[in-house]
Design an enzyme around this catalytic site. Structure first.
Site, short mmCIF file in Angstrom:
data_model
loop_
_atom_site.label_atom_id
_atom_site.label_comp_id
_atom_site.label_asym_id
_atom_site.label_seq_id
_atom_site.Cartn_x
_atom_site.Cartn_y
_atom_site.Cartn_z
N HIS A 1 37.27 8.06 48.10
CA HIS A 1 36.87 8.23 46.71
C HIS A 1 35.58 9.02 46.53
O HIS A 1 35.28 9.47 45.44
CB HIS A 1 36.70 6.86 46.04
CG HIS A 1 35.42 6.19 46.42
ND1 HIS A 1 35.26 5.53 47.60
CD2 HIS A 1 34.23 6.09 45.77
CE1 HIS A 1 34.04 5.04 47.67
NE2 HIS A 1 33.39 5.37 46.59
C1 UD1 Z 1 30.70 5.87 41.85
C2 UD1 Z 1 29.43 5.90 42.72
C3 UD1 Z 1 29.78 5.60 44.17
C4 UD1 Z 1 30.58 4.33 44.28
C5 UD1 Z 1 31.80 4.44 43.39
C6 UD1 Z 1 32.66 3.19 43.44
C7 UD1 Z 1 27.79 7.52 41.85
C8 UD1 Z 1 27.08 8.79 42.13
N1 UD1 Z 1 28.78 7.21 42.69
O1 UD1 Z 1 31.50 6.96 42.28
O2 UD1 Z 1 28.58 5.45 44.90
O3 UD1 Z 1 30.97 4.13 45.63
O4 UD1 Z 1 31.36 4.65 42.04
O5 UD1 Z 1 33.94 3.44 42.94
O6 UD1 Z 1 27.44 6.81 40.95
N2 UD1 Z 1 37.10 7.83 36.55
C9 UD1 Z 1 38.15 7.35 35.84
N3 UD1 Z 1 38.06 6.07 35.37
C10 UD1 Z 1 36.98 5.28 35.59
C11 UD1 Z 1 35.90 5.81 36.31
C12 UD1 Z 1 35.97 7.09 36.79
O7 UD1 Z 1 39.15 8.01 35.61
O8 UD1 Z 1 36.98 4.13 35.16
C13 UD1 Z 1 37.19 9.19 37.11
C14 UD1 Z 1 36.58 10.25 36.24
O9 UD1 Z 1 37.35 11.38 36.34
C15 UD1 Z 1 35.26 10.49 36.91
C16 UD1 Z 1 35.55 10.24 38.38
O10 UD1 Z 1 36.54 9.21 38.36
O11 UD1 Z 1 34.78 11.75 36.66
C17 UD1 Z 1 34.38 9.79 39.17
O12 UD1 Z 1 33.73 8.68 38.58
P1 UD1 Z 1 32.13 8.51 38.68
O13 UD1 Z 1 31.68 7.37 37.86
O14 UD1 Z 1 31.49 9.80 38.41
O15 UD1 Z 1 31.82 8.18 40.17
P2 UD1 Z 1 32.67 7.54 41.36
O16 UD1 Z 1 33.31 8.62 42.13
O17 UD1 Z 1 33.55 6.43 40.89
#
Ligand code: UD1
Length: 389
Positions: free
Chosen positions: A240
């Site tokens: 992820h």
């Molecule tokens: C975040 C943390 C990471 C942690 C992870 C746990 C940061 C920099 N990274 O990464 O350290 O290990 O959480 O999962 O904060 N998205 C959805 N639905 C959601 C959330 C996210 O569709 O509920 C998608 C979106 O497209 C988003 C992408 O996932 O852009 C990434 O989400 P983001 O919150 O930016 O960070 P994670 O990769 O989840």
């Protein structure tokens, strides 16, 4: 009464908060109304399976503030968190703010709090991958710099902070029995200099949760039946991190590694939304029998891990969970913060993988004794009692 605000936003933080919440509840039962506990959810994760499912299955109360920050670039997301947390903190006026791990929610909150002159308590402090290309590494370093109480999960984390110049270090890995803990901890924390950060090795709060959750997962989780899986007949894969999913070369290397080493094997892959978007183009290039599933809650994930032959992951938390469950793990990254798991042989970086790797019982107690959250809460109490915040 001590007013504490906990701020969470992303999946692993709900689990870590749960450990601390249990300890707060326990403390308040023993010493009535010591803590007024307020929860803020930044909204960094918002899908049911990324967020609410953890609240439901762990019995965490609804947050008092839900800030609805959502997704965005690092700058956008962190900026939104800073702004919105600031408003909530101005209104709630806590004595201390607790932040967890290394996400953008951790960093944004720490900045808001410290600029309002509210003490920051960092849980899972001192970890370093020594790779500043990782957003999480930058977040950790910055958060540690502005924190007042730095609670470390291991001696390695304490050593990292020591080598960065932190001097006020308590409990160099020695475990103290929790009977009369308040007395003991009161003696230890002397915040005579309000600007002086205190570093304490308390153990890992995720270990606290795992110890209590494994039996519950065994009883409640139906994931094996749902997916028609027998124990030890499958491998488990999770990817992820942005540094994996947003780097084509790295992703190619990872897929080539699995193709070479796990031909025709059954691999279960719960997909974080981030990897779902990029994985489509790989689907026809796989030599293994892969089953894609939706992201899982904590209990189902524990059950899958416990019953798998081996875990492949780029998650930090899951490396340790595999270690505690005595399950071999291959870390799909070039380095790891959780070096003890590698030293013990239970975990190996994928570039170092050989089909025979020999786990040992070395380091089994390196992440504490399952009472990290009790220690944290007790230290916060003694800190707040002594300090004119
Ligand atoms: C975040 C943390 C990471 C942690 C992870 C746990 C940061 C920099 N990274 O990464 O350290 O290990 O959480 O999962 O904060 N998205 C959805 N639905 C959601 C959330 C996210 O569709 O509920 C998608 C979106 O497209 C988003 C992408 O996932 O852009 C990434 O989400 P983001 O919150 O930016 O960070 P994670 O990769 O989840």
């Amino acid at each position: 009464m001590i007013k504490i605000v906990n701020v969470v936003g992303a999946r692993p933080q709900f689990i870590k908060y749960f450990a601390v919440l249990q300890a707060i509840r326990k403390f308040n039962e023993t010493y009535a109304n010591t803590f007024n506990n307020i929860l803020i959810h930044t909204g960094q994760h918002y899908d049911y399976k990324m967020s609410k499912i953890f609240f439901d299955e762990l019995g965490i109360n609804e947050p008092v503030y839900h800030l609805g920050v959502g997704s965005g670039s690092h700058g956008e997301q962190t900026a939104q968190i800073i702004q919105r947390v600031e408003v909530a903190l101005k209104e709630s006026k806590p004595d201390v703010v607790l932040v967890y791990g290394d996400t953008n929610s951790t960093l944004g909150t720490a900045i808001s709090a410290v600029k309002l002159n509210i003490k920051v308590v960092h849980i899972e402090s001192g970890l370093r991958s020594f790779n500043k290309c990782m957003a999480e590494e930058v977040n950790r370093i910055l958060v540690d710099q502005v924190s007042t109480l730095l609670f470390c999960p291991s001696k390695t984390a304490v050593n990292n902070l020591e080598s960065e110049g932190f001097k006020n270090i308590l409990d160099g890995g020695k475990r103290t029995k929790l009977n009369n803990s308040l007395q003991i901890y009161n003696d230890m924390i002397c915040p005579t200099d309000r600007n002086k950060a205190v570093v304490i090795n308390v153990g890992d709060v995720m270990y606290d949760v795992l110890l209590r959750a494994v039996n519950i997962a065994q009883k409640k989780s139906t994931i094996l039946q749902k997916l028609k899986l027998n124990s030890s007949e499958f491998y488990l894969l999770t990817l992820h991190r942005a540094e994996t999913t947003d780097n084509i070369e790295k992703l190619n290397n990872i897929i080539a590694f699995i193709n070479d080493n796990f031909i025709d094997e059954k691999i279960i892959f719960p997909m974080h939304p981030r990897i779902k978007k990029v994985f489509e183009s790989y689907k026809h290039k796989l030599n293994f029998d892969i089953k894609f599933i939706e992201p899982l809650g904590y209990l189902d994930m524990l059950m899958l891990m416990k019953n798998s032959k081996l875990l492949m992951t780029d998650s930090g938390g899951m490396q340790k969970e595999a270690f505690w469950l005595k399950k071999p793990c291959i870390t799909m990254r070039d380095e790891t913060e959780w070096v003890e798991t590698v030293e013990s042989g239970w975990n190996v970086l994928y570039k170092d993988f050989k089909s025979s790797h020999i786990p040992t019982d070395k380091n089994l107690d390196c992440y504490g004794d399952g009472n990290a959250s009790d220690r944290i809460v007790s230290y916060i109490k003694s800190y707040c009692d002594k300090s004119d915040l």
